[in-house]
Design a protein around this motif. Structure first.
Motif, PDB file in Angstrom:
ATOM      1  N   SER A 265       0.826  -1.201   0.000  1.00 53.32           N
ATOM      2  CA  SER A 265       0.000   0.000   0.000  1.00 53.32           C
ATOM      3  C   SER A 265       0.867   1.260   0.000  1.00 53.32           C
ATOM      4  CB  SER A 265      -0.901  -0.006   1.221  1.00 53.32           C
ATOM      5  OG  SER A 265      -0.138  -0.080   2.394  1.00 53.32           O
TER       6      SER A 265
ATOM      7  N   LEU B 249       3.374   3.907  -0.982  1.00 54.18           N
ATOM      8  CA  LEU B 249       3.992   4.344  -2.226  1.00 54.18           C
ATOM      9  C   LEU B 249       3.568   3.472  -3.389  1.00 54.18           C
ATOM     10  CD1 LEU B 249       7.616   5.049  -1.025  1.00 54.18           C
ATOM     11  CD2 LEU B 249       5.710   6.618  -1.202  1.00 54.18           C
TER      12      LEU B 249
ATOM     13  N   LEU C 276       8.409   9.759   3.732  1.00 56.00           N
ATOM     14  CA  LEU C 276       8.311  11.218   3.640  1.00 56.00           C
ATOM     15  C   LEU C 276       8.791  11.721   2.282  1.00 56.00           C
ATOM     16  CD1 LEU C 276       9.527  12.145   7.225  1.00 56.00           C
ATOM     17  CD2 LEU C 276       7.302  12.712   6.244  1.00 56.00           C
ATOM     18  N   ILE C 277       9.890  11.167   1.835  1.00 60.12           N
ATOM     19  CA  ILE C 277      10.415  11.574   0.529  1.00 60.12           C
ATOM     20  C   ILE C 277       9.422  11.195  -0.564  1.00 60.12           C
ATOM     21  CG2 ILE C 277      12.273  11.246  -1.145  1.00 60.12           C
ATOM     22  CD1 ILE C 277      14.079  10.500   1.305  1.00 60.12           C
TER      23      ILE C 277
ATOM     24  N   GLN D 101       6.257  10.687  -0.340  1.00 63.50           N
ATOM     25  CA  GLN D 101       5.040  11.497  -0.250  1.00 63.50           C
ATOM     26  C   GLN D 101       5.210  12.817  -0.976  1.00 63.50           C
ATOM     27  OE1 GLN D 101       4.146  11.892   3.925  1.00 63.50           O
ATOM     28  NE2 GLN D 101       3.955   9.669   4.148  1.00 63.50           N
ATOM     29  N   GLN D 102       6.349  13.443  -0.754  1.00 66.96           N
ATOM     30  CA  GLN D 102       6.579  14.735  -1.403  1.00 66.96           C
ATOM     31  C   GLN D 102       6.623  14.581  -2.920  1.00 66.96           C
ATOM     32  OE1 GLN D 102       7.170  17.981   0.203  1.00 66.96           O
ATOM     33  NE2 GLN D 102       6.737  18.617  -1.881  1.00 66.96           N
TER      34      GLN D 102
ATOM     35  N   TYR E 241       5.311  12.146  -4.702  1.00 68.78           N
ATOM     36  CA  TYR E 241       3.953  11.800  -5.155  1.00 68.78           C
ATOM     37  C   TYR E 241       3.086  13.047  -5.274  1.00 68.78           C
ATOM     38  CZ  TYR E 241      -0.621   9.527  -5.141  1.00 68.78           C
ATOM     39  OH  TYR E 241      -1.895   9.136  -5.458  1.00 68.78           O
ATOM     40  N   GLY E 242       3.115  13.855  -4.233  1.00 68.59           N
ATOM     41  CA  GLY E 242       2.321  15.080  -4.246  1.00 68.59           C
ATOM     42  C   GLY E 242       2.734  16.015  -5.361  1.00 68.59           C
TER      43      GLY E 242
ATOM     44  N   GLN F 160       1.792  20.013  -1.524  1.00 70.90           N
ATOM     45  CA  GLN F 160       2.204  18.744  -2.130  1.00 70.90           C
ATOM     46  C   GLN F 160       2.529  17.704  -1.074  1.00 70.90           C
ATOM     47  OE1 GLN F 160       5.487  19.726  -4.721  1.00 70.90           O
ATOM     48  NE2 GLN F 160       4.199  21.136  -5.893  1.00 70.90           N
ATOM     49  N   GLN F 161       3.246  18.127  -0.069  1.00 71.24           N
ATOM     50  CA  GLN F 161       3.618  17.179   0.974  1.00 71.24           C
ATOM     51  C   GLN F 161       2.371  16.661   1.699  1.00 71.24           C
ATOM     52  OE1 GLN F 161       6.999  16.161   2.019  1.00 71.24           O
ATOM     53  NE2 GLN F 161       5.755  14.591   2.986  1.00 71.24           N
TER      54      GLN F 161
ATOM     55  N   TYR G 189      -0.713  16.604   0.554  1.00 76.80           N
ATOM     56  CA  TYR G 189      -1.457  15.773  -0.395  1.00 76.80           C
ATOM     57  C   TYR G 189      -0.863  14.368  -0.454  1.00 76.80           C
ATOM     58  CZ  TYR G 189      -3.506  14.315  -4.855  1.00 76.80           C
ATOM     59  OH  TYR G 189      -4.171  13.633  -5.835  1.00 76.80           O
ATOM     60  N   GLY G 190       0.449  14.316  -0.620  1.00 72.41           N
ATOM     61  CA  GLY G 190       1.116  13.021  -0.686  1.00 72.41           C
ATOM     62  C   GLY G 190       0.915  12.217   0.585  1.00 72.41           C
ATOM     63  N   ALA G 191       1.046  12.888   1.716  1.00 75.58           N
ATOM     64  CA  ALA G 191       0.902  12.188   2.990  1.00 75.58           C
ATOM     65  C   ALA G 191      -0.508  11.619   3.152  1.00 75.58           C
ATOM     66  CB  ALA G 191       1.219  13.134   4.138  1.00 75.58           C
TER      67      ALA G 191
ATOM     68  N   VAL H 163      -0.974   8.579   0.761  1.00 75.47           N
ATOM     69  CA  VAL H 163      -0.307   7.382   1.259  1.00 75.47           C
ATOM     70  C   VAL H 163      -1.059   6.821   2.463  1.00 75.47           C
ATOM     71  CG1 VAL H 163       1.781   6.526   2.394  1.00 75.47           C
ATOM     72  CG2 VAL H 163       1.974   7.975   0.370  1.00 75.47           C
TER      73      VAL H 163
ATOM     74  N   SER I 261      -4.231   4.911   1.738  1.00 74.51           N
ATOM     75  CA  SER I 261      -4.165   3.575   1.136  1.00 74.51           C
ATOM     76  C   SER I 261      -3.391   2.588   1.999  1.00 74.51           C
ATOM     77  CB  SER I 261      -3.563   3.661  -0.265  1.00 74.51           C
ATOM     78  OG  SER I 261      -2.303   4.257  -0.219  1.00 74.51           O
ATOM     79  N   GLU I 262      -3.035   3.001   3.198  1.00 72.02           N
ATOM     80  CA  GLU I 262      -2.373   2.073   4.099  1.00 72.02           C
ATOM     81  C   GLU I 262      -3.404   1.250   4.845  1.00 72.02           C
ATOM     82  OE1 GLU I 262       1.869   4.144   5.346  1.00 72.02           O
ATOM     83  OE2 GLU I 262       0.040   4.683   6.383  1.00 72.02           O
ATOM     84  N   LEU I 263      -3.139  -0.044   4.952  1.00 74.97           N
ATOM     85  CA  LEU I 263      -4.069  -0.909   5.666  1.00 74.97           C
ATOM     86  C   LEU I 263      -4.028  -0.612   7.148  1.00 74.97           C
ATOM     87  CD1 LEU I 263      -2.833  -2.991   3.143  1.00 74.97           C
ATOM     88  CD2 LEU I 263      -4.863  -4.132   4.059  1.00 74.97           C
TER      89      LEU I 263
ATOM     90  N   PHE J  26       8.814  17.585   9.116  1.00 73.08           N
ATOM     91  CA  PHE J  26       9.521  17.517   7.826  1.00 73.08           C
ATOM     92  C   PHE J  26       9.282  18.784   7.018  1.00 73.08           C
ATOM     93  CE2 PHE J  26      10.238  15.925   3.466  1.00 73.08           C
ATOM     94  CZ  PHE J  26      11.468  15.314   3.645  1.00 73.08           C
TER      95      PHE J  26
END
Lengths: 206, 206
Positions: A131, A133, A168-169, A171-172, A174-175, B171-172, B174-176, B179, B182-184, B199
Motif C-alpha cells: 500500500s 507508495l 516522507l520523501i 510522499q513529497q 507523489y504530491g 504537495q507534501q 497531499y502526498g501524505a 499514502v 491507502s495504508e491498511l 519535515f
DNA sequence: AATAAATCGGACACACTGTCCGAAGAATCA
DNA sequence: TGATTCTTCGGACAGTGTGTCCGATTTATT
C-alpha cells in the motif's frame, strides 16, 4: 525445430506489436477522456481492429487498462535507470530521480494523471504491490530507500527510521507529481524539480 | 405568508434530509466497492427509496458522486475550522491543520481514498476549481498561504515565492494523505501528523 | 374531506460489455 | 500449387446498467 522456433518468435513479435498498438490507442483515449468515457468499440475502431479482436488480446476492459499502466510504469523506470546509474552522490541522485519522473510526466500528462488517479483500482488487483507508495511503484521506493541510506552513511542526512524517511520523501514526490500532472501550464521542469529536491533535502540534511 | 414560508422550509428540511440519506449510503458503497462497481439500483435499495426517486434528487450518477465529495469536503473544513481559530502561531497551525485532516481521513478512509482518486473527474466539471492543489481545495490552500505568510513576517520561515511555498507544503500534505489513505494499518495519527509537520517545517525554517 | 406534492414501481429505449461462432483472409507447410 | 493452420472479422447474442417517463399510490397541507 529452429525454424519452428523462429516462426513462433515472429508470431510473438507480431502479437506484441498489435498488442502495443491497441495499448497506445487506449492510453491516448483514456488520457483524453477518462477511463469510463471510452468504449471498447471506440478503442477498437481507432486502433483499426475488430472489437472481438481486442478481446483476444485482453480478457476485459480492466486488463487493458492494467496493461496501459504497466507499460507506462515500465517506460518510466527505463528512462530513469540511465541517470540513476550515472550519479552516485545521494543528493544528486534525488535530483535526477525527480527530474526523470517529471520528464516522463511532461511527456504524456493526460495519461499520467490518469495513472495517478487510477492507481488504486489497479493495484488492488495485484497483491504484490504494497500500500505504501503504491503508485510510484516498489522499484522507485527501493531507489529512494537506497539513496537515503547512502546519504546517512556518508553523514549528509540525519538518521531517521529508514521506512519513515522513505515514506516522507515519497510522499513529497507523489504530491509534486500529482499537482504537476493537473496543472495546465506547469512551471519549467528544471525549476520544479530543483525546487522540490531542495525542499526535500532541507528536511533530510543532518 | 409566514406559514407558507415555514412550510416551504420544512419541505426543504425533509428534502435535505432525504438527500443526505442517499448521499451517506452512496458514500459508503462507493467507498467500499469503488464508484464504477455500485449501481443506482443498489444505492436506492440500500437507502430505502425507489430508483426513480434518486433521480429526483440527483440528475445522474455523476452528480450524486459530486454531492458525496462535496459533503466530505465540507465536513473536513468544518472539523478543521475550530482548531484553526484556536491556534495562531504558524508552526502550531500547520500541526493542527495536518492533524485535523488526518483525523477526518481516519474517520472514513475508504471514501477519502476514493475522493483523492476521483478528484480529477469531479473538478473537471466545475470550472471554479483551479488545478493547483485541486484536491485539498482552495480553502485549504488559502489557509496554507496564510500561515506561511505569517511565518515569514514573524521571521520564523525563510522568504520564498509565496505561491511556490504554498505549493510545496500542499504537495507534501497531499502526498501524505494519499499514502495514509491507502495504508491498511496506518501508523498512529499523532505520530504521522508530527512527522509530516516536522519535515515540512524543516523545509521552511529560516 | 379536498387538494397538492412526493414517492413508488415498473416499463421503456438506449448503450455498453463480454461471449460466441461461422466466414473470410493470411501465413505456413507439404 | 494446394492443403492446413492461425488470425481476424463482423455480426448476433444475453445480460446489465442508465436515464426517462408516467400512472398509481401514499403522505402531508389546508
Amino acid at each position: 525445430m529452429a525454424a519452428r522456433k523462429s516462426s513462433d518468435n515472429l508470431k510473438e513479435v507480431i502479437r506484441d506489436f498489435r498488442r502495443d498498438q491497441v495499448i497506445d490507442v487506449a492510453r491516448r483515449l483514456f488520457g483524453e477522456r477518462g477511463t469510463t468515457e471510452v468504449s471498447m468499440d471506440e478503442i477498437a475502431a481507432e486502433a483499426g481492429v475488430a472489437r472481438s479482436t481486442v478481446y483476444v488480446y485482453f480478457a476485459n476492459r480492466d486488463e487493458l487498462l492494467r496493461a496501459c499502466l504497466q507499460r507506462m510504469l515500465n517506460q518510466l523506470l527505463e528512462s530513469i535507470a540511465v541517470d540513476w546509474e550515472r550519479d552516485t552522490e545521494p543528493a544528486q541522485r534525488l535530483r535526477t530521480l525527480i527530474g526523470g519522473m517529471f520528464e516522463r510526466l511532461d511527456d504524456n500528462p493526460a495519461f499520467f494523471r490518469l495513472a495517478l488517479v487510477t492507481q488504486e483500482a489497479v493495484t488492488q488487483g495485484s497483491a504484490a504491490v504494497g500500500s505504501e507508495l503504491a503508485l510510484i511503484g516498489l522499484e522507485i521506493a527501493g531507489m529512494i530507500d537506497n539513496l537515503y541510506l547512502e546519504g546517512v552513511s556518508s553523514g549528509l542526512f540525519r538518521p531517521m527510521e529508514p521506512d519513515r524517511a522513505t515514506s516522507l520523501i515519497g510522499q513529497q514526490i507523489y504530491g509534486a507529481m500529482s499537482v504537476r500532472a493537473s496543472e495546465l501550464i506547469p512551471i519549467p521542469r528544471a525549476d520544479a524539480a530543483a525546487e522540490v529536491t531542495e525542499f526535500i533535502l532541507r528536511g533530510l540534511f543532518a
